[in-house]
Scaffold this motif. Structure first.
Motif, mmCIF file in Angstrom:
data_model
loop_
_atom_site.group_PDB
_atom_site.id
_atom_site.type_symbol
_atom_site.label_atom_id
_atom_site.label_comp_id
_atom_site.label_asym_id
_atom_site.label_seq_id
_atom_site.Cartn_x
_atom_site.Cartn_y
_atom_site.Cartn_z
ATOM 1 N N ASN A 148 -55.685 20.394 -56.759
ATOM 2 C CA ASN A 148 -57.109 20.169 -56.419
ATOM 3 C C ASN A 148 -57.614 21.168 -55.386
ATOM 4 O O ASN A 148 -58.389 20.818 -54.496
ATOM 5 C CB ASN A 148 -57.342 18.742 -55.906
ATOM 6 C CG ASN A 148 -57.224 17.713 -57.007
ATOM 7 O OD1 ASN A 148 -57.309 18.045 -58.184
ATOM 8 N ND2 ASN A 148 -57.015 16.464 -56.635
ATOM 9 N N TYR A 149 -57.182 22.421 -55.529
ATOM 10 C CA TYR A 149 -57.550 23.423 -54.539
ATOM 11 C C TYR A 149 -58.830 24.150 -54.938
ATOM 12 O O TYR A 149 -59.084 24.422 -56.121
ATOM 13 C CB TYR A 149 -56.421 24.442 -54.373
ATOM 14 C CG TYR A 149 -56.713 25.487 -53.328
ATOM 15 C CD1 TYR A 149 -56.597 25.186 -51.981
ATOM 16 C CD2 TYR A 149 -57.127 26.772 -53.691
ATOM 17 C CE1 TYR A 149 -56.875 26.138 -51.012
ATOM 18 C CE2 TYR A 149 -57.398 27.728 -52.732
ATOM 19 C CZ TYR A 149 -57.286 27.402 -51.385
ATOM 20 O OH TYR A 149 -57.575 28.341 -50.433
ATOM 21 N N GLY A 150 -59.627 24.483 -53.948
ATOM 22 C CA GLY A 150 -60.795 25.334 -54.137
ATOM 23 C C GLY A 150 -61.918 24.698 -54.933
ATOM 24 O O GLY A 150 -61.965 23.480 -55.123
ATOM 25 N N THR A 151 -62.812 25.534 -55.392
ATOM 26 C CA THR A 151 -64.002 25.033 -56.088
ATOM 27 C C THR A 151 -63.684 24.518 -57.482
ATOM 28 O O THR A 151 -64.363 23.629 -57.991
ATOM 29 C CB THR A 151 -65.045 26.163 -56.205
ATOM 30 O OG1 THR A 151 -64.446 27.287 -56.875
ATOM 31 C CG2 THR A 151 -65.520 26.589 -54.828
ATOM 32 N N THR A 152 -62.624 25.053 -58.109
ATOM 33 C CA THR A 152 -62.287 24.613 -59.460
ATOM 34 C C THR A 152 -61.427 23.354 -59.461
ATOM 35 O O THR A 152 -61.214 22.759 -60.516
ATOM 36 C CB THR A 152 -61.522 25.723 -60.213
ATOM 37 O OG1 THR A 152 -60.284 25.972 -59.537
ATOM 38 C CG2 THR A 152 -62.345 26.990 -60.274
ATOM 39 N N LYS A 153 -60.922 22.973 -58.286
ATOM 40 C CA LYS A 153 -60.061 21.794 -58.160
ATOM 41 C C LYS A 153 -58.857 21.880 -59.095
ATOM 42 O O LYS A 153 -58.438 20.892 -59.703
ATOM 43 C CB LYS A 153 -60.852 20.510 -58.439
ATOM 44 C CG LYS A 153 -62.039 20.312 -57.510
ATOM 45 C CD LYS A 153 -61.588 20.237 -56.058
ATOM 46 C CE LYS A 153 -62.773 20.046 -55.118
ATOM 47 N NZ LYS A 153 -62.364 20.078 -53.681
ATOM 48 N N ALA A 154 -58.290 23.080 -59.213
ATOM 49 C CA ALA A 154 -57.119 23.294 -60.055
ATOM 50 C C ALA A 154 -55.909 23.546 -59.157
ATOM 51 O O ALA A 154 -55.956 23.342 -57.945
ATOM 52 C CB ALA A 154 -57.362 24.458 -61.006
ATOM 53 N N TYR A 155 -54.814 23.997 -59.769
ATOM 54 C CA TYR A 155 -53.586 24.272 -59.019
ATOM 55 C C TYR A 155 -53.602 25.697 -58.488
ATOM 56 O O TYR A 155 -54.083 26.625 -59.138
ATOM 57 C CB TYR A 155 -52.366 24.080 -59.906
ATOM 58 C CG TYR A 155 -52.027 22.632 -60.177
ATOM 59 C CD1 TYR A 155 -50.987 22.010 -59.497
ATOM 60 C CD2 TYR A 155 -52.744 21.899 -61.110
ATOM 61 C CE1 TYR A 155 -50.669 20.687 -59.740
ATOM 62 C CE2 TYR A 155 -52.430 20.574 -61.363
ATOM 63 C CZ TYR A 155 -51.388 19.975 -60.678
ATOM 64 O OH TYR A 155 -51.084 18.665 -60.922
ATOM 65 N N ALA A 156 -53.024 25.864 -57.303
ATOM 66 C CA ALA A 156 -52.910 27.190 -56.694
ATOM 67 C C ALA A 156 -51.616 27.242 -55.901
ATOM 68 O O ALA A 156 -51.003 26.213 -55.600
ATOM 69 C CB ALA A 156 -54.101 27.475 -55.787
ATOM 70 N N ILE A 157 -51.192 28.457 -55.579
ATOM 71 C CA ILE A 157 -50.060 28.651 -54.680
ATOM 72 C C ILE A 157 -50.566 29.352 -53.432
ATOM 73 O O ILE A 157 -51.187 30.422 -53.521
ATOM 74 C CB ILE A 157 -48.939 29.470 -55.344
ATOM 75 C CG1 ILE A 157 -48.372 28.708 -56.547
ATOM 76 C CG2 ILE A 157 -47.821 29.750 -54.341
ATOM 77 C CD1 ILE A 157 -47.276 29.464 -57.278
ATOM 78 N N LEU A 158 -50.327 28.742 -52.286
ATOM 79 C CA LEU A 158 -50.748 29.296 -51.005
ATOM 80 C C LEU A 158 -49.524 29.683 -50.187
ATOM 81 O O LEU A 158 -48.440 29.119 -50.359
ATOM 82 C CB LEU A 158 -51.581 28.285 -50.216
ATOM 83 C CG LEU A 158 -52.785 27.629 -50.888
ATOM 84 C CD1 LEU A 158 -53.495 26.721 -49.896
ATOM 85 C CD2 LEU A 158 -53.737 28.672 -51.438
#
Length: 396
Positions: A275-285
């Motif tokens: 739920n990351y960012g504006t797209t609320k999708a998956y990300a790796i930070l």
């Protein structure tokens, strides 16, 4: 002459002692906490790929050699579900050890036995190490000793890699385990604990209820003098010294975000965030334990529907992710790599064989305007990515 004989004798003794422990994989501890889904050993890369044949599913282990650019099946395992993985892949004395039937993030996050196979592609039927079934949730080979945890009887065991000389190290509830040096560190609800690998009573390192009532540990990674941890609310990642001092929070998720998994490389933490960012999708930070300013490594704009636990080898992150585009089943995962410094993830091949369902020419992994030659180039980029990493390691 006597000196020469003595020198030869000493060399023979040293070689014998070195061989007694056998050759074993040197796996980053963060990869073990992330279930060891992929193993890089010299020119060889080991990974799981699900194959569909008629009405049967196979969760096979493949080996790709970056020098010969060849892929072979080294272990064939028939499974009941498409999401069954092979976990804790490790090599010891020329044999590949692993936990099969591993359903991550489910009620069956365990294996009934420890399996091994010689990874030469000749006999691809693995053999069970133990006579009786267990419920194994953790396995690691260190200094010629195999350690595993059985969550049914709640015991951490040690034994020889051939399955003999099994001993109980301790009995405890272990939610996450990380073996470093001469100790096994583990999470038990709100408690961070340790126990000697020789056995004995566990010792408490830190009680997180002292800081936050309701704080429970989910995953831990021992790394030198620090133990990195994540809480079971998927909201925080921190670290604390192995002596229980200098506890600090490294990253706190924003409202609505979830830190599903994390890994550590150097003093940098890499996190799979949902739920990351504006797209609320998956990300790796990534976030440095020193600077504590996060940066995006794999963008949420890739629109992944899921990312499994990640492994880090050298300067490369290896991940299984579910692309939202052109998938046939909900379990359609694809292997990707990305640079630790941040890059667009490069796809390799699908987890499943798609030719049985539809024309493979329609599938170009999200690049519908590109032709098949471009798709082949993407695969070449994947292998070149591994080759580049290998070259970087040789130079270092």
């Amino acid at each position: 002459m006597k000196k020469r004989v003595l020198l030869i004798s000493i060399c023979v003794i040293i070689a014998a002692l070195a061989g007694s422990c056998g050759s074993e994989s040197k796996i980053p501890l963060g990869n073990i906490t992330n279930y060891g889904y992929i193993l890089v050993e010299g020119n060889d890369i080991y990974y799981t790929k699900v194959i569909i044949t008629d009405l049967s599913y196979y969760s096979n282990i493949y080996k790709y050699n970056t020098a010969t650019k060849s892929e072979i099946v080294v272990a064939e395992i028939e499974v009941d579900y498409l999401n069954e993985m092979n976990a804790y892949l490790t090599l010891y004395n020329g044999e590949l050890y692993f936990l099969p039937y591993f359903l991550h993030d489910s009620m069956n996050e365990s294996s009934p036995n420890i399996y091994k196979v010689k990874p030469d592609g000749e006999n691809i039927v693995p053999t069970a190490l133990l006579k009786n079934e267990i419920s194994c949730t953790f396995m690691q080979i260190k200094d010629g000793v195999l350690y595993y945890y059985d969550d049914i009887d709640g015991k951490l065991y040690s034994m020889k890699p051939d399955g003999t000389n099994r001993k109980v190290i301790c009995e405890a509830v272990m939610d996450s385990i990380s073996i470093e040096g001469s100790k096994a560190y583990f999470a038990e609800d709100e408690l961070l604990m340790s126990v000697s690998l020789k056995g004995g009573e566990p010792a408490e390192i830190f009680d997180f209820f002292e800081l936050d009532e309701g704080f429970f540990l989910k995953d831990i990674i021992a790394d030198g003098n620090y133990i990195y941890y994540a809480d079971d609310e998927y909201a925080r990642v921190g670290r604390i010294r192995t002596n229980g001092k200098n506890n600090e929070i490294i990253y706190t998720a924003e409202s609505g975000e979830y830190i599903n998994f994390f890994n550590v490389s150097g003093d940098t933490v890499f996190m799979v965030v949902e739920n990351y960012g504006t797209t609320k999708a998956y990300a790796i930070l990534s976030v440095s334990a020193k600077g504590k300013e996060s940066r995006v490594v794999v963008s949420e704009t890739e629109n992944f529907g899921d990312i499994l636990p990640i492994s880090i080898w050298g300067d490369t992150i290896y991940l299984n992710a579910m692309p939202i585009y052109d998938t046939v089943l909900d379990s359609d995962y694809v292997w990707f790599t990305a640079k630790k410094t941040g890059s667009k993830p490069i796809p390799f091949k699908p987890f499943n064989v798609y030719d049985e369902f539809y024309d493979a020419e329609d599938d170009d992994w999200g690049n519908e305007d590109e032709d098949d030659d471009d798709e082949e180039d993407d695969d070449d980029d994947w292998w070149n990515h591994w080759d580049d990493e290998e070259d970087d390691e040789e130079e270092s």
